[in-house]
Structures are given as structure tokens and as C-alpha cells.
Write an enzyme that holds these catalytic residues in place. Structure first.
Site, PDB file in Angstrom:
ATOM      1  N   ASP A  32       0.844  -1.200   0.000  1.00 29.97           N
ATOM      2  CA  ASP A  32       0.000   0.000   0.000  1.00 29.97           C
ATOM      3  C   ASP A  32       0.872   1.241   0.000  1.00 29.97           C
ATOM      4  OD1 ASP A  32      -2.092   1.751   0.191  1.00 29.97           O
ATOM      5  OD2 ASP A  32      -2.557   1.317   2.276  1.00 29.97           O
TER       6      ASP A  32
ATOM      7  N   HIS B 286      -1.050  -0.649   6.406  1.00 31.79           N
ATOM      8  CA  HIS B 286      -0.726   0.396   7.390  1.00 31.79           C
ATOM      9  C   HIS B 286       0.025  -0.133   8.621  1.00 31.79           C
ATOM     10  CE1 HIS B 286      -4.496   2.799   5.848  1.00 31.79           C
ATOM     11  NE2 HIS B 286      -3.642   2.494   4.875  1.00 31.79           N
TER      12      HIS B 286
ATOM     13  N   GLU C 169      -2.851  10.161  -0.737  1.00 36.12           N
ATOM     14  CA  GLU C 169      -4.113   9.412  -0.711  1.00 36.12           C
ATOM     15  C   GLU C 169      -4.501   9.094   0.726  1.00 36.12           C
ATOM     16  OE1 GLU C 169      -6.814   6.053  -0.366  1.00 36.12           O
ATOM     17  OE2 GLU C 169      -4.729   6.044   0.257  1.00 36.12           O
ATOM     18  N   GLU C 170      -3.485   8.755   1.521  1.00 31.56           N
ATOM     19  CA  GLU C 170      -3.767   8.195   2.849  1.00 31.56           C
ATOM     20  C   GLU C 170      -4.363   9.192   3.822  1.00 31.56           C
ATOM     21  OE1 GLU C 170      -3.883   5.260   3.392  1.00 31.56           O
ATOM     22  OE2 GLU C 170      -2.349   4.142   2.286  1.00 31.56           O
TER      23      GLU C 170
ATOM     24  N   ASP D  36      -4.716   0.057  -6.038  1.00 26.08           N
ATOM     25  CA  ASP D  36      -4.474   0.429  -4.638  1.00 26.08           C
ATOM     26  C   ASP D  36      -5.075  -0.615  -3.704  1.00 26.08           C
ATOM     27  OD1 ASP D  36      -3.840   1.720  -2.299  1.00 26.08           O
ATOM     28  OD2 ASP D  36      -5.493   3.156  -2.409  1.00 26.08           O
TER      29      ASP D  36
END
Ligand SMILES: [Zn+2]
Length: 454
Positions: A288, A421, A322-323, A350
């Protein structure tokens, strides 16, 4: 009647010749990628020499430089940057948490959530209250004051597509702090958004509701979450200690990195392929979304390498942020609208570098219905269905702003949330062959959309 029969024979004959030449061309794409792909080596450089790429961190800018170079190497004719104001939240070192029962203190595997405020210096100690869902929070709202709320909402194992379980659990990460602060909580802890068996805590964005005090919130690893839940039912008055120095700085500048390959027939019509360049910071952002960035670059490299000439202009976009807010996606979609650009299609990767299974679309369903006849061309490489279930977060706004059909590569999802994450989202957990299959399916889709339009 005979003419009619002859006509349909001709139709089927030319139709199948077309399909045959497409399957031969897609085989060429696959051979090129299996034999000469730079996706895996690009991912190695991105993850091992640059590493975590949290919005606003110094690696954001190193990654932008890397992206420009990688796009040039892949054959982009024009490489440029598109500015976006991005958040700049800093972790301020490692968060800590302890479970306190009587005289015992047990350290917990925790990480601050993105956008969390800090605890007061020296940390906070308060009674723990175990909450399973927001209904329970509402029922027990009078018991919350002065406590640290521990949300223990596990992934629902019945969802075979694990993104569905994530979608159902993620509101506790995103909104849990403010919902608890509304009733006087002084801090919050949330079970990590994962269904793994290890104890890595998983970070991710949280959002404050400005109507309530901002309280710090951490995520806890799954083994420790189970321990907390067991303690809550077996011990009297357990307490938690939490400490974090996380805080937000003023917004800063970030850039989408864009590589263009000009179309021969419709240079003013765009096909976008992308992934996001930023990542959360506990690891290398390999699945990611390093995988999505190198997938997208590989689409360009492979199609060029086998001598394809696109009709439309193909843009590879490595999105910023994006996060932590999607500011890169907003900049891209709003500039497209402002310039009145004609976008026909936008694809994102993604969801990791695992074996591809599906493409999911957002937009005009009849376009997808017509395109569905091409599905058998993908089956040898993994994709066996097209679904209307939304598009990647970075290309979704382009559907809203320009009407372009938007899509996302959907790989097998069983292991994605083991890494998402968390500290183990590293290069070593990406399989070279699976990564390359993703690029093959994406390149095949871009080739067909470019050749036949939508
Ligand atoms: Zn992502």
C-alpha cells in the site's frame, strides 16, 4: 436470408479474428512483463532506498524525484508535477500504552492514528472501558466520562472479500475518538483494522468532529486487543496508560508525479493509470501502495517496449496524499474539470500486489456491459470478473468531475489487511510473480480501452 446468414458468419468470423489478435497481443504483453518487467526492481528501490512516505515527510520529496526518474526510464514523453497542498502530521516518536491491573503493568503494541493529537506530556492514566460498537457506546454513555474507551470491533470473518469487513470496522478508527469525547472520554484505543494473527498495530487516518474536545487515539495489535478484552471481563477496574507526541503542523506542498504518452489519434483524450506515492509510516508502503505505483509505471514501460502506439494520451499518475485526505486526487480531478479535459477512463491499483481477480468499475454501467465481451481475454492472467463496485480512491473523483469511467484492480484480498498500514508492509511481503500479473492485467485493460474506446 442467405445474405443474412453470410453476414452473421462474416460478423462472427471477423469478431473471432479480432479476439484472436487481441489475445495474441495480450500474450505479448505478458511475455514482455514476465521477462523484462522493472516493477519488482522499482518496488525494491522505492521501499528500500526511500521507505515510508508519509505526507509532508522528507521522503515525500525523495519519492517524487524517484517517480519522475522512473517514469522517464519507462519511456514517458513528458514528465511533470502537479501541486497540491497536503497535510503535515507528525508522529513525534513512538506511542506507548500499558495495561494496568493492580500492581501489574503490561506493555501493549500500539501506534498513534494519523491526525491524532498528543497526550499531555507524561501520558494519561485512566480506567479502561471496553466498547464493542457505537450502539453500546450510546447505551453506556453515562459510564464514559474520565475513561479511556477501548473499541474492540473485530473484522467480520464471514466477508470473503475482506474490504467489506474493513469498511464495516473502519468507522471506529475514523470517528471513535470524537464519539467517545462527546461523552467525556479522555483517550481512546481501537482494535487494529486487520484480521491477521500477529500483533502489529495498524495505523490509518482518523477524523475529529470539531464540536467535541480532541482526545488522543491509538491502535492496538490484535493479540493485545484480545488480551485487553479478556482482562476487561476478568479483572476488576483495569486501567490504561497511553502516551503519544503526535501532532499536526501547517499544511505543506506536495506533488502528483505525472508521465504522459501522447495519443496518435485522440491526443486530447486521456486515459489515466495510477497508484498513490504516499504511504503510512510504520513500514515501507510496499503493498500500500508501492505496488500500485510500480504497476502503473510498468503498464507504460511494457506497452512501449512491445511497440504499441496509443490512440489516446495515456497518463501515468503517482498521486500524492491518498492516505491522509486525498488532496492529490482532488487536485487532479479539479484541474481536469477546470481545463475541460476529456477523460475517457481512469484505472487505479491500490489494493495490493497480490494475484489479480477482478476489475471493479464506477460510472456508466452500459459501457462496462459492452466491454464485458473482452473478459475471456483476461482469464489466463487472473481477472475473471468485472464488477460495478466502485473505483480507486484517487480516480473516483475524476468520475465525478469529468464523467470518465473509473476502475480499480482488485487482487485477492485475503492477506491485504495483514500488512495494511502496519510495520510488516515491506518489500519482502510482495511476491514478484503476483505483482507482475497485476501489471499484465492492467496493461491488457488499458490496451483494449485505448484500441476500441468505451
Ligand atoms: Zn492505499
Amino acid at each position: 436470408m442467405r445474405w443474412f446468414l453470410f453476414g452473421s458468419f462474416l460478423y462472427f468470423f471477423t469478431g473471432s479474428v479480432k479476439a484472436q489478435s487481441d489475445s495474441v497481443f495480450i500474450r505479448k504483453i505478458a511475455d514482455e512483463i514476465f521477462q523484462h518487467s522493472t516493477a519488482y526492481s522499482n518496488l525494491h528501490t522505492l521501499t528500500k532506498t526511500i521507505g515510508p512516505r508519509l505526507s509532508g515527510s522528507s521522503q515525500t520529496y525523495t519519492a517524487e524525484k524517484w517517480g519522475q526518474e522512473a517514469l522517464k526510464q519507462a519511456g514517458a514523453e513528458r514528465v511533470y508535477l502537479q501541486k497540491a497542498m497536503i497535510p503535515h502530521w507528525v508522529r513525534g516518536g513512538r506511542a506507548q500504552a500499558l495495561l494496568i491491573t493492580g500492581k501489574n503493568r503490561q506493555s501493549l503494541a500500539v501506534i498513534a492514528l494519523g491526525n491524532s493529537v498528543s497526550t499531555k506530556s507524561g501520558g494519561i492514566t485512566a480506567p479502561m472501558i471496553l466498547i464493542h460498537d457505537f450502539d453500546e457506546l450510546e447505551r453506556r454513555k453515562n459510564e464514559i466520562k474520565g475513561k479511556i474507551v477501548f473499541y474492540n470491533h473485530p473484522f467480520d470473518v464471514d466477508f470473503v472479500w475482506t474490504f467489506k469487513a474493513y469498511e464495516e470496522a473502519v468507522p471506529y478508527r475514523a470517528y471513535g475518538a470524537s464519539r467517545a469525547a462527546k461523552y467525556g472520554a479522555v483517550g481512546a484505543l481501537v482494535r487494529s483494522m486487520s484480521s491477521s494473527t500477529d500483533n502489529f498495530p495498524h495505523t490509518g487516518a482518523m477524523i475529529y468532529n470539531d464540536s467535541f474536545p480532541k482526545i488522543p487515539i491509538l491502535a492496538v495489535g490484535l493479540q493485545d486487543a484480545d488480551k485487553l478484552a479478556a482482562t476487561a471481563s476478568s479483572e476488576k477496574d483495569p486501567e490504561l496508560f497511553i502516551s503519544t507526541n503526535a501532532h499536526a503542523l501547517p499544511d505543506t506542498v506536495g506533488y502528483n508525479v505525472i508521465g504522459e504518452w501522447k495519443g496518435s489519434e485522440f491526443p486530447d483524450q486521456f486515459i489515466t493509470v495510477g497508484g498513490h506515492l504516499d504511504s503510512w509510516d510504520p513500514a515501507e508502503g510496499a503493498q500500500d501502495d508501492g505496488a500500485g505505483c510500480v504497476h502503473s509505471i510498468e503498464v507504460l514501460r511494457a506497452l512501449k517496449a512491445i511497440g504499441y502506439k496509443p490512440k489516446h494520451t495515456i497518463r501515468i499518475v503517482l498521486f500524492t496524499d491518498e492516505e491522509n485526505g486525498g488532496r492529490g486526487a482532488s487536485a487532479y480531478s479539479s484541474e481536469a474539470k477546470l481545463k475541460n479535459e476529456k477523460h475517457i477512463f481512469a484505472l487505479e491499483s491500490d489494493a495490493g500486489g497480490f494475484t489479480p481477480r477482478e476489475f471493479s468499475f464506477k460510472g456508466n454501467e452500459s459501457q462496462v456491459a459492452l466491454f464485458r465481451k473482452n473478459l475471456p481475454l483476461f482469464a489466463p492472467y487472473g481477472v475473471t470478473s468485472f464488477i460495478m463496485n466502485g473505483a480507486g480512491a484517487d480516480v473516483d473523483p475524476l468520475n465525478d468531475s469529468t464523467g470518465a469511467l473509473a476502475a480499480e484492480l482488485i487482487p485477492d484480498s485475503q492477506r491485504y489487511f495483514d500488512y495494511h498500514h502496519a510495520g510488516n508492509d515491506v518489500f519482502e511481503n510482495v511476491n514478484k510473480r503476483e505483482l507482475e500479473l497485476g501489471a499484465i492485467n492492467m496493461a491488457a485493460l488499458i490496451y483494449l480501452v485505448d484500441k476500441y474506446g468505451l
